[in-house]
Design an enzyme around this catalytic site. Structure first.
Site, PDB file in Angstrom:
ATOM      1  N   SER A   1      13.788  -3.776  -0.725  1.00  0.00           N
ATOM      2  CA  SER A   1      13.501  -2.898   0.412  1.00  0.00           C
ATOM      3  C   SER A   1      12.420  -3.577   1.242  1.00  0.00           C
ATOM      4  O   SER A   1      11.646  -4.386   0.717  1.00  0.00           O
ATOM      5  CB  SER A   1      13.058  -1.515  -0.070  1.00  0.00           C
ATOM      6  OG  SER A   1      12.005  -1.609  -0.999  1.00  0.00           O
TER       7      SER A   1
ATOM      8  N   GLU B   1       9.368  -3.215   4.333  1.00  0.00           N
ATOM      9  CA  GLU B   1       8.474  -2.302   5.052  1.00  0.00           C
ATOM     10  C   GLU B   1       8.055  -2.902   6.395  1.00  0.00           C
ATOM     11  O   GLU B   1       7.692  -4.069   6.477  1.00  0.00           O
ATOM     12  CB  GLU B   1       7.237  -2.033   4.181  1.00  0.00           C
ATOM     13  CG  GLU B   1       6.270  -1.055   4.805  1.00  0.00           C
ATOM     14  CD  GLU B   1       5.176  -0.626   3.836  1.00  0.00           C
ATOM     15  OE1 GLU B   1       5.486  -0.285   2.672  1.00  0.00           O
ATOM     16  OE2 GLU B   1       4.011  -0.653   4.242  1.00  0.00           O
TER      17      GLU B   1
ATOM     18  N   HIS C   1       7.582   6.685   6.434  1.00  0.00           N
ATOM     19  CA  HIS C   1       6.447   7.087   5.605  1.00  0.00           C
ATOM     20  C   HIS C   1       5.932   8.394   6.203  1.00  0.00           C
ATOM     21  O   HIS C   1       5.952   8.592   7.421  1.00  0.00           O
ATOM     22  CB  HIS C   1       5.324   6.053   5.671  1.00  0.00           C
ATOM     23  CG  HIS C   1       5.680   4.752   5.015  1.00  0.00           C
ATOM     24  ND1 HIS C   1       4.736   3.929   4.434  1.00  0.00           N
ATOM     25  CD2 HIS C   1       6.869   4.128   4.850  1.00  0.00           C
ATOM     26  CE1 HIS C   1       5.339   2.857   3.946  1.00  0.00           C
ATOM     27  NE2 HIS C   1       6.625   2.941   4.188  1.00  0.00           N
TER      28      HIS C   1
ATOM     29  N   ASP D   1      -4.923   7.867   4.224  1.00  0.00           N
ATOM     30  CA  ASP D   1      -6.341   7.551   4.014  1.00  0.00           C
ATOM     31  C   ASP D   1      -7.226   8.576   4.696  1.00  0.00           C
ATOM     32  O   ASP D   1      -6.955   8.999   5.819  1.00  0.00           O
ATOM     33  CB  ASP D   1      -6.642   6.142   4.533  1.00  0.00           C
ATOM     34  CG  ASP D   1      -6.203   5.094   3.531  1.00  0.00           C
ATOM     35  OD1 ASP D   1      -6.427   5.324   2.320  1.00  0.00           O
ATOM     36  OD2 ASP D   1      -5.617   4.078   3.939  1.00  0.00           O
TER      37      ASP D   1
ATOM     38  N   PHE E   1      -7.988  -6.852   3.977  1.00  0.00           N
ATOM     39  CA  PHE E   1      -7.095  -5.843   3.359  1.00  0.00           C
ATOM     40  C   PHE E   1      -7.484  -5.618   1.903  1.00  0.00           C
ATOM     41  O   PHE E   1      -7.551  -4.502   1.432  1.00  0.00           O
ATOM     42  CB  PHE E   1      -5.652  -6.354   3.303  1.00  0.00           C
ATOM     43  CG  PHE E   1      -4.839  -6.196   4.548  1.00  0.00           C
ATOM     44  CD1 PHE E   1      -5.288  -5.490   5.652  1.00  0.00           C
ATOM     45  CD2 PHE E   1      -3.557  -6.757   4.602  1.00  0.00           C
ATOM     46  CE1 PHE E   1      -4.500  -5.359   6.785  1.00  0.00           C
ATOM     47  CE2 PHE E   1      -2.766  -6.641   5.731  1.00  0.00           C
ATOM     48  CZ  PHE E   1      -3.233  -5.943   6.818  1.00  0.00           C
TER      49      PHE E   1
ATOM     50  N   HIS F   1       9.889  -4.529  -3.316  1.00  0.00           N
ATOM     51  CA  HIS F   1       9.581  -4.002  -1.985  1.00  0.00           C
ATOM     52  C   HIS F   1       8.734  -5.053  -1.266  1.00  0.00           C
ATOM     53  O   HIS F   1       7.766  -5.560  -1.843  1.00  0.00           O
ATOM     54  CB  HIS F   1       8.806  -2.689  -2.125  1.00  0.00           C
ATOM     55  CG  HIS F   1       8.483  -2.021  -0.823  1.00  0.00           C
ATOM     56  ND1 HIS F   1       9.418  -1.295  -0.108  1.00  0.00           N
ATOM     57  CD2 HIS F   1       7.337  -1.944  -0.111  1.00  0.00           C
ATOM     58  CE1 HIS F   1       8.846  -0.804   0.987  1.00  0.00           C
ATOM     59  NE2 HIS F   1       7.589  -1.186   1.020  1.00  0.00           N
TER      60      HIS F   1
HETATM   61  P1  FAD Z   1      -2.545  10.308  -3.901  1.00  0.00           P
HETATM   62  O1  FAD Z   1      -1.455   9.984  -4.855  1.00  0.00           O
HETATM   63  O2  FAD Z   1      -2.690  11.735  -3.476  1.00  0.00           O
HETATM   64  O3  FAD Z   1      -3.913   9.811  -4.555  1.00  0.00           O
HETATM   65  C1  FAD Z   1      -5.099   9.736  -3.788  1.00  0.00           C
HETATM   66  C2  FAD Z   1      -6.317   9.712  -4.682  1.00  0.00           C
HETATM   67  O4  FAD Z   1      -6.565  11.004  -5.208  1.00  0.00           O
HETATM   68  C3  FAD Z   1      -6.178   8.800  -5.900  1.00  0.00           C
HETATM   69  O5  FAD Z   1      -7.431   8.220  -6.139  1.00  0.00           O
HETATM   70  C4  FAD Z   1      -5.789   9.752  -7.022  1.00  0.00           C
HETATM   71  O6  FAD Z   1      -6.142   9.262  -8.284  1.00  0.00           O
HETATM   72  C5  FAD Z   1      -6.595  10.981  -6.627  1.00  0.00           C
HETATM   73  N1  FAD Z   1      -5.981  12.247  -7.063  1.00  0.00           N
HETATM   74  C6  FAD Z   1      -4.699  12.621  -6.982  1.00  0.00           C
HETATM   75  N2  FAD Z   1      -4.524  13.891  -7.440  1.00  0.00           N
HETATM   76  C7  FAD Z   1      -5.746  14.322  -7.796  1.00  0.00           C
HETATM   77  C8  FAD Z   1      -6.247  15.564  -8.328  1.00  0.00           C
HETATM   78  N3  FAD Z   1      -5.429  16.586  -8.554  1.00  0.00           N
HETATM   79  N4  FAD Z   1      -7.577  15.642  -8.554  1.00  0.00           N
HETATM   80  C9  FAD Z   1      -8.415  14.630  -8.294  1.00  0.00           C
HETATM   81  N5  FAD Z   1      -8.005  13.438  -7.796  1.00  0.00           N
HETATM   82  C10 FAD Z   1      -6.683  13.288  -7.554  1.00  0.00           C
HETATM   83  N6  FAD Z   1      -1.256   5.028   4.368  1.00  0.00           N
HETATM   84  C11 FAD Z   1      -0.950   5.522   5.590  1.00  0.00           C
HETATM   85  O7  FAD Z   1      -1.806   6.137   6.241  1.00  0.00           O
HETATM   86  N7  FAD Z   1       0.293   5.339   6.143  1.00  0.00           N
HETATM   87  C12 FAD Z   1       1.277   4.689   5.488  1.00  0.00           C
HETATM   88  O8  FAD Z   1       2.372   4.541   6.012  1.00  0.00           O
HETATM   89  C13 FAD Z   1       1.001   4.171   4.179  1.00  0.00           C
HETATM   90  N8  FAD Z   1       1.949   3.533   3.446  1.00  0.00           N
HETATM   91  C14 FAD Z   1       1.669   3.116   2.158  1.00  0.00           C
HETATM   92  C15 FAD Z   1       2.687   2.536   1.389  1.00  0.00           C
HETATM   93  C16 FAD Z   1       2.442   2.106   0.098  1.00  0.00           C
HETATM   94  C17 FAD Z   1       3.583   1.515  -0.717  1.00  0.00           C
HETATM   95  C18 FAD Z   1       1.136   2.230  -0.445  1.00  0.00           C
HETATM   96  C19 FAD Z   1       0.834   1.719  -1.831  1.00  0.00           C
HETATM   97  C20 FAD Z   1       0.124   2.806   0.306  1.00  0.00           C
HETATM   98  C21 FAD Z   1       0.371   3.267   1.603  1.00  0.00           C
HETATM   99  N9  FAD Z   1      -0.617   3.895   2.385  1.00  0.00           N
HETATM  100  C22 FAD Z   1      -0.314   4.370   3.648  1.00  0.00           C
HETATM  101  C23 FAD Z   1      -2.003   4.042   1.866  1.00  0.00           C
HETATM  102  C24 FAD Z   1      -2.241   5.398   1.200  1.00  0.00           C
HETATM  103  O9  FAD Z   1      -2.070   6.448   2.126  1.00  0.00           O
HETATM  104  C25 FAD Z   1      -3.683   5.401   0.679  1.00  0.00           C
HETATM  105  O10 FAD Z   1      -3.819   4.506  -0.378  1.00  0.00           O
HETATM  106  C26 FAD Z   1      -4.239   6.761   0.324  1.00  0.00           C
HETATM  107  O11 FAD Z   1      -5.649   6.642   0.184  1.00  0.00           O
HETATM  108  C27 FAD Z   1      -3.702   7.344  -0.973  1.00  0.00           C
HETATM  109  O12 FAD Z   1      -2.426   7.777  -0.816  1.00  0.00           O
HETATM  110  P2  FAD Z   1      -1.549   8.226  -2.105  1.00  0.00           P
HETATM  111  O13 FAD Z   1      -0.277   8.746  -1.584  1.00  0.00           O
HETATM  112  O14 FAD Z   1      -1.522   7.177  -3.110  1.00  0.00           O
HETATM  113  O15 FAD Z   1      -2.475   9.466  -2.603  1.00  0.00           O
END
Ligand code: FAD
Length: 287
Positions: A17, A19, A79, A111, A214, A264
């Site tokens: 895939s 991105e 996304h 973020d 990064f 990916h």
């Molecule tokens: P989550 O899975 O919600 O985790 C976030 C943090 O919260 C982690 O530290 C986790 O351990 C913690 N956490 C989760 N649940 C709990 C809970 N219940 N209690 C306490 N802590 C908890 N960002 C963008 O803005 N746009 C994009 O298009 C984008 N694409 C991405 C694609 C990939 C493949 C990756 C790996 C990252 C991408 N990101 C993108 C970055 C991502 O949004 C950030 O890394 C963000 O900070 C975390 O997103 P997440 O979905 O992993 O969050």
């Protein structure tokens, strides 16, 4: 030689895939579509388009997705982040995506803007919300070196399990360069009862200076050997390109030998390296 052992049997077995991110200038727009066209014959499982990370408004993600759907045979996966939207908005967006034929989504928290308190909503909540709207194919993010905000590696892993239990179909990893780190992470996922595929996110490197930035922001280790590979090439883009391809090709060969079947690619909207890496994995365009 050992690096190439077993590769000849891979053909047809590998899923890829790609991105992309929404371009912000007419020049970048041209590069994006050229890259999409170049990579299209490799028949990826899906191509995803980031939201917000590099650009800004959701509309830009939307219009790239729409054009991919209209002009190519590719499966387009936007996304989606929940950081700046309420549940009603997210449900509406999801329903609109579904009715316009978008069945694949990469679900993320997004973020937290600098200086703001961390919201008590997580990607797992978005996965549940999407599942409540329609039967999407959902990818989520995973962090072999632990997400920077996580309390510790174990709690981050439990969060990944929560996302998969909420209905995610696969996890795509943050980019990495130390293969052992990925392999150990994959083992820990299995030991934690995560059955979804942990798809390695491969970042073909052409700009090492940008990569250092990064990596710093995302908690990703750049091994010494990688620094050495790029050292002295600051003003030599052509050689950096060759070295970057070589680094990524070595990585995917080892991963393929370790049984990885899904890859990916963070293309950064360029096709050359990703195309070459796929080629060495036996992923070829139709004749
Ligand atoms: P989550 O899975 O919600 O985790 C976030 C943090 O919260 C982690 O530290 C986790 O351990 C913690 N956490 C989760 N649940 C709990 C809970 N219940 N209690 C306490 N802590 C908890 N960002 C963008 O803005 N746009 C994009 O298009 C984008 N694409 C991405 C694609 C990939 C493949 C990756 C790996 C990252 C991408 N990101 C993108 C970055 C991502 O949004 C950030 O890394 C963000 O900070 C975390 O997103 P997440 O979905 O992993 O969050």
């Amino acid at each position: 030689n050992t690096l190439n052992q077993g590769l000849s049997e891979l053909k047809g077995d590998i899923n890829v895939s790609f991105e992309f991110f929404p371009p912000s200038t007419p020049e970048m727009e041209k590069t994006l579509w050229k890259s999409v066209r170049r990579l299209e014959p490799l028949n990826p499982k899906f191509v995803s388009v980031t939201y917000g990370a590099n650009s800004g408004v959701r509309d830009r993600t939307h219009s790239v997705i729409e054009r991919i759907q209209q002009e190519t045979k590719l499966t387009a996966a936007p996304h989606l982040t929940l950081i700046d939207a309420c549940d009603d908005d997210l449900k509406l967006i999801a329903a609109q995506y579904w009715s316009s034929g978008v069945k694949d989504i990469v679900a993320l928290r997004g973020d937290v803007p600098a200086g703001e308190a961390s919201p008590q909503r997580y990607a797992a909540d978005l996965v549940s919300l999407l599942r409540s709207v329609a039967d999407f194919d959902i990818s989520v993010a995973a962090y072999p070196e632990t997400h920077p905000e996580a309390k510790n590696a174990q709690s981050d892993l439990i969060n990944l399990k929560r996302k998969v239990d909420a209905g995610a179909n696969r996890a795509i990893t943050q980019f990495f360069f130390d293969i052992e780190t990925y392999l150990r992470f994959r083992d820990r996922c299995v030991a934690t009862g995560i059955e979804a595929e942990i798809v390695p996110g491969i970042l073909p490197v052409t700009n090492f200076t940008q990569l250092k930035r990064f990596a710093n922001q995302t908690n990703v280790t750049l091994p010494n050997w990688l620094h050495q590979q790029f050292s002295g090439l600051e003003n030599d883009a052509e050689t950096r390109q060759l070295v970057g391809a070589n680094v990524a090709i070595d990585m995917v060969k080892v991963l393929a030998r370790e049984g990885v079947k899904d890859f990916h690619f963070y293309t950064l909207n360029r096709a050359e390296l990703t195309y070459a890496i796929c080629h060495t994995l036996g992923v070829r365009g139709e004749a």
